[in-house]
Write a protein that holds these residues in place. Sequence first.
Motif, short mmCIF file in Angstrom:
data_model
loop_
_atom_site.label_atom_id
_atom_site.label_comp_id
_atom_site.label_asym_id
_atom_site.label_seq_id
_atom_site.Cartn_x
_atom_site.Cartn_y
_atom_site.Cartn_z
N ALA A 30 0.82 -1.21 0.00
CA ALA A 30 0.00 0.00 0.00
C ALA A 30 0.86 1.26 0.00
O ALA A 30 0.52 2.27 -0.64
CB ALA A 30 -0.94 0.00 1.20
N VAL A 82 -5.13 -0.36 -2.34
CA VAL A 82 -5.43 0.54 -1.24
C VAL A 82 -5.45 2.02 -1.62
O VAL A 82 -6.41 2.74 -1.36
CB VAL A 82 -4.45 0.32 -0.06
N THR A 83 -4.37 2.51 -2.23
CA THR A 83 -4.27 3.95 -2.49
C THR A 83 -3.99 4.23 -3.96
O THR A 83 -3.72 3.33 -4.75
CB THR A 83 -3.14 4.60 -1.66
N SER A 137 -0.50 2.93 -4.93
CA SER A 137 -0.10 1.58 -4.54
C SER A 137 0.27 0.70 -5.72
O SER A 137 0.98 -0.29 -5.56
CB SER A 137 -1.22 0.91 -3.74
N ASN A 152 -3.43 1.77 -10.80
CA ASN A 152 -4.10 2.83 -10.04
C ASN A 152 -3.64 4.21 -10.51
O ASN A 152 -4.45 5.13 -10.69
CB ASN A 152 -3.81 2.69 -8.55
N TYR A 201 -6.88 11.48 -4.28
CA TYR A 201 -6.25 10.48 -3.40
C TYR A 201 -7.18 10.05 -2.28
O TYR A 201 -7.29 8.87 -1.97
CB TYR A 201 -4.97 11.08 -2.81
N VAL A 202 -7.88 11.00 -1.69
CA VAL A 202 -8.77 10.69 -0.57
C VAL A 202 -9.92 9.79 -1.02
O VAL A 202 -10.36 8.90 -0.29
CB VAL A 202 -9.31 11.99 0.07
N LEU A 230 -8.96 6.21 -0.91
CA LEU A 230 -9.05 5.63 0.43
C LEU A 230 -10.49 5.33 0.81
O LEU A 230 -10.80 4.32 1.44
CB LEU A 230 -8.43 6.59 1.44
N SER A 239 -11.76 2.51 -2.40
CA SER A 239 -10.95 1.33 -2.71
C SER A 239 -10.41 0.63 -1.46
O SER A 239 -10.38 -0.60 -1.41
CB SER A 239 -9.80 1.75 -3.62
N ALA A 240 -9.97 1.41 -0.47
CA ALA A 240 -9.34 0.80 0.70
C ALA A 240 -10.24 -0.18 1.44
O ALA A 240 -9.77 -1.26 1.85
CB ALA A 240 -8.84 1.89 1.65
N ALA A 265 -2.13 12.61 -0.33
CA ALA A 265 -3.51 12.84 0.11
C ALA A 265 -3.94 14.29 -0.06
O ALA A 265 -5.11 14.58 -0.29
CB ALA A 265 -3.64 12.43 1.59
#
Length: 465
Positions: A134, A177-178, A181, A185, A196-197, A200, A203-204, A272
Motif C-alpha cells: 500500500a 489501497v491507495t 499503490s 491505479n 487520493y482521498v 481511500l 478502494s481501501a 492525500a
Amino acid sequence: MDLSAIVLLAEAAAEPGARSPAWVMILFALGMLATYVGVAIDSFHKTVAALLGAVVLVPLALVLGVLPDYDATYEILSHDLNIFGVIIGTGILVDVTGRSGLFHFLSILMVKATGGRASALYFALCMLTFAFVAVLTIVPAMLILSSLVLVICRKLDYPPKPFLLSVAICANSGAVVTFASGLPNIMIGTQAGIPYVQFLMVSAPYALISFLVALAVLRFAFRRSLPWRQNAAEQADLQGRIEQFDAWALVEDRRVLVSSALILVLTVIGFALAQPLGVGMDFVAIAGGTAALLFAGKTIEDSIAKVNWTIILFFLGLFLIIGCVKATGSLNWLAEQVVALSNGDTGLLVALLTVFSAVASAIVDNIPVAATLIPVVNQIGGGDVAAEPLWWGTILGCNLGGNGTPIGSISCVIALYTLKKEVHETVSWGEFIRLGGTIMVVQIAGAIAYLLALDAMGWIPSLPG
C-alpha cells in the motif's frame, strides 16, 4: 487499389469526428494484439514488444493518415507525463528508504513480536505485505518481503512455499489501497481525475475485504503445510533462534533511517493533499524523491539508476500504440458495442468491465489492460451512464485479476522465481490456478457486489469536474 488511393481514403476517414474504415481499425487492432502476445511470451521482453509495436504502428498511422502529423505523437504522450513523474519520484524514494534499513528494521521487529510461531508469523507477514505494498507499490515491497521470507524460513526451518505464495497473493490486495499503490491505479486515477482521498474512501475498504478473503482461502489451503500449533518446547527453541536476529544489521546511520521514515510519511501525506493544494501527484512524488536524495541519499547516482526505466520505456511504447489504435476510432466502436450489449445498464456494465479486466489481467498483464480500457471507459462513461462505478470496476479487476495465473501479477512472478531459484521448487500452472484462481473468482464476485451496493446507496463520490 494503389497506395495513393489508400492514403486518400484513410485521410478522409481520419478527419475530426470521422472513423477509419473497418479494415484500418482491424489492422491496428491486430497490431496491438500482436504486441500483447509479445508481452505475454516470457522469452520476449515486454518492453521490446511495446517499443517494436510503436515503431511499426506510428509510421503506419502517418502513412494511412490515422495521425495528421508526427507532432500528434507528442500530443498522445503529453496526457501521460504525470505517470512517468510518479514512477520516477517513488522509485527514487523507495530505493533511498530501502538503503536506510528502515524496511528490514520494521520487518525484524515484527518477527520478534510474534515469537517466531508459525501461525503468528504467517499472519504478520501477510499483514506486513498488505501494508508495505500500500505504501511502497508492489515491486519494491515484493523484493523486500521475498528476501525477508527466505531468511526467516531458513533460520526457523519453515517451508518457504506457503509464505511466498501467500505474500504474493496478498500483495495484490495491498495494491488496491491507495492511488499510488500500483501502476494501474496511477494510470487510471490520473486519467479519471480520482482524488487520493477518494481512493481511500472507495478502494481501501474493499482492499481489506479482498485481503481477508485471500487470507481465509490461503489458511485453508495450507492447513497441512505449516506447524500451526507448536508446544512450549518448540516455542522456546524458536525464541532462541530469533534472539540472533538483529534489527539494526542493515542500518548504517540511524539519522538517515529517521529522516527516510519522515520523508516517506510526508510524501504519503502529500499524495492525500495534492488536489486541495492544486498540485499533481507527479510533483509530490518528485518532491519526495528529491528530499530523499537531499537528506538521506548517499549514493545519488545509484538511486537514480534504480528507477524502473524499463517500465517507463514500456509505457512509452504502449501509450503510442494505444494512441494510434484510438485514433482509428476502434476503441470508440468497442465502447459502443459494450453499451449496446448491456443496454446501458450500469450494473451490467460494471460486471462486464470488472470481469473482463480481471480475466485479461490474468492472461496478459494489468498494465496494458488498464491502458487499453482507459479510453474505452472514457467513451462509455457519460450521458446516462455514470463513469465512477466503471472506473472502480476497472481498478479492482486489473489489480485482483493478477491472482488468477502465475503470470498475472508481478508479485506472483517474483515469488515463483524466488521459489525456483533459491529453493529449487516449482509450482505448476494447475496448482497455482486452483489456489489463486479460486481466490480471484471470489474476490471479483465480491468486488462487483461491493460496487453495485455502493452505487445503489449513492456512496460512490462523484469525480471533480
